[in-house]
Write a protein that holds these residues in place. Sequence first.
Motif, PDB file in Angstrom:
ATOM      1  N   ASP A   1     -20.003 -42.304  25.682  1.00  0.00           N
ATOM      2  CA  ASP A   1     -19.673 -41.088  24.939  1.00  0.00           C
ATOM      3  C   ASP A   1     -19.793 -39.873  25.857  1.00  0.00           C
ATOM      4  O   ASP A   1     -20.199 -39.986  27.017  1.00  0.00           O
ATOM      5  N   ALA A   2     -19.448 -38.717  25.321  1.00  0.00           N
ATOM      6  CA  ALA A   2     -19.414 -37.491  26.115  1.00  0.00           C
ATOM      7  C   ALA A   2     -20.790 -37.117  26.661  1.00  0.00           C
ATOM      8  O   ALA A   2     -20.899 -36.660  27.798  1.00  0.00           O
TER       9      ALA A   2
ATOM     10  N   ILE B   1      -9.691 -29.161  22.398  1.00  0.00           N
ATOM     11  CA  ILE B   1     -10.231 -30.295  23.141  1.00  0.00           C
ATOM     12  C   ILE B   1     -11.416 -30.775  22.320  1.00  0.00           C
ATOM     13  O   ILE B   1     -12.352 -30.010  22.080  1.00  0.00           O
ATOM     14  N   ILE B   2     -11.348 -32.010  21.870  1.00  0.00           N
ATOM     15  CA  ILE B   2     -12.382 -32.549  20.984  1.00  0.00           C
ATOM     16  C   ILE B   2     -12.971 -33.814  21.585  1.00  0.00           C
ATOM     17  O   ILE B   2     -12.232 -34.716  22.003  1.00  0.00           O
ATOM     18  N   PHE B   3     -14.293 -33.888  21.610  1.00  0.00           N
ATOM     19  CA  PHE B   3     -15.015 -35.106  21.953  1.00  0.00           C
ATOM     20  C   PHE B   3     -15.726 -35.572  20.693  1.00  0.00           C
ATOM     21  O   PHE B   3     -16.598 -34.861  20.182  1.00  0.00           O
ATOM     22  N   ASN B   4     -15.361 -36.721  20.163  1.00  0.00           N
ATOM     23  CA  ASN B   4     -16.111 -37.320  19.053  1.00  0.00           C
ATOM     24  C   ASN B   4     -17.199 -38.176  19.680  1.00  0.00           C
ATOM     25  O   ASN B   4     -16.910 -39.048  20.483  1.00  0.00           O
ATOM     26  N   THR B   5     -18.440 -37.924  19.297  1.00  0.00           N
ATOM     27  CA  THR B   5     -19.554 -38.651  19.887  1.00  0.00           C
ATOM     28  C   THR B   5     -20.343 -39.344  18.792  1.00  0.00           C
ATOM     29  O   THR B   5     -20.998 -38.681  17.990  1.00  0.00           O
ATOM     30  N   GLY B   6     -20.215 -40.665  18.745  1.00  0.00           N
ATOM     31  CA  GLY B   6     -20.912 -41.468  17.751  1.00  0.00           C
ATOM     32  C   GLY B   6     -20.033 -41.796  16.559  1.00  0.00           C
ATOM     33  O   GLY B   6     -19.063 -41.100  16.259  1.00  0.00           O
TER      34      GLY B   6
ATOM     35  N   GLN C   1     -15.987 -41.404  16.265  1.00  0.00           N
ATOM     36  CA  GLN C   1     -15.664 -42.120  17.498  1.00  0.00           C
ATOM     37  C   GLN C   1     -15.445 -43.587  17.167  1.00  0.00           C
ATOM     38  O   GLN C   1     -16.293 -44.229  16.543  1.00  0.00           O
ATOM     39  N   THR C   2     -14.290 -44.113  17.561  1.00  0.00           N
ATOM     40  CA  THR C   2     -13.969 -45.523  17.283  1.00  0.00           C
ATOM     41  C   THR C   2     -13.875 -46.362  18.545  1.00  0.00           C
ATOM     42  O   THR C   2     -14.002 -47.577  18.472  1.00  0.00           O
ATOM     43  N   VAL C   3     -13.605 -45.723  19.686  1.00  0.00           N
ATOM     44  CA  VAL C   3     -13.603 -46.426  20.962  1.00  0.00           C
ATOM     45  C   VAL C   3     -14.760 -45.833  21.764  1.00  0.00           C
ATOM     46  O   VAL C   3     -14.785 -44.630  22.018  1.00  0.00           O
ATOM     47  N   PHE C   4     -15.700 -46.670  22.136  1.00  0.00           N
ATOM     48  CA  PHE C   4     -16.919 -46.186  22.770  1.00  0.00           C
ATOM     49  C   PHE C   4     -16.800 -46.164  24.294  1.00  0.00           C
ATOM     50  O   PHE C   4     -17.518 -46.833  25.019  1.00  0.00           O
ATOM     51  N   HIS C   5     -15.839 -45.364  24.713  1.00  0.00           N
ATOM     52  CA  HIS C   5     -15.579 -44.982  26.102  1.00  0.00           C
ATOM     53  C   HIS C   5     -15.300 -43.485  25.986  1.00  0.00           C
ATOM     54  O   HIS C   5     -14.395 -43.080  25.246  1.00  0.00           O
ATOM     55  N   ALA C   6     -16.064 -42.657  26.664  1.00  0.00           N
ATOM     56  CA  ALA C   6     -15.913 -41.206  26.540  1.00  0.00           C
ATOM     57  C   ALA C   6     -14.452 -40.803  26.681  1.00  0.00           C
ATOM     58  O   ALA C   6     -13.743 -41.311  27.552  1.00  0.00           O
TER      59      ALA C   6
END
Length: 118
Positions: free
Chosen positions: A54-55, A89-94, A99-104
């Motif tokens: 994640d980010a 610019i969005i980072f979904n973390t968790g 977050q559905t793919v656990f690669h930042a």
Amino acid sequence: MAGEAQPDCLFCKIAAGEIPAQVVRETDTTVAFRDIAPKAPTHVLVIPRAHYPDAGELAAGDPRAAAAVLHEAALVAEQEGVAGTGYRIIFNTGEGAGQTVFHAHAHVLGGRDLHQLV
């Protein structure tokens, strides 16, 4: 281990060219490709080639790679023609954040009014 490609990670496979994606930009450290379920006319994902779940882990583990993702996100916005009108610019973390793919990865969204998009 963080930073190393994970054999079961979808985005690691895309970064390695093992799974096709509509790539719009590529560097030695990042890959940018169109989201398969876009939420806006422009919806591009920017990922580090190195695997971080994640980010937060990306920023802690490799600040230069985190900066590269943000830099590429801005270049994607320019290339896609949304830099002048505004973009997110969005980072979904968790999981709780979607977050559905656990690669930042960063979502670059634009091309329409984004006030209602969360």
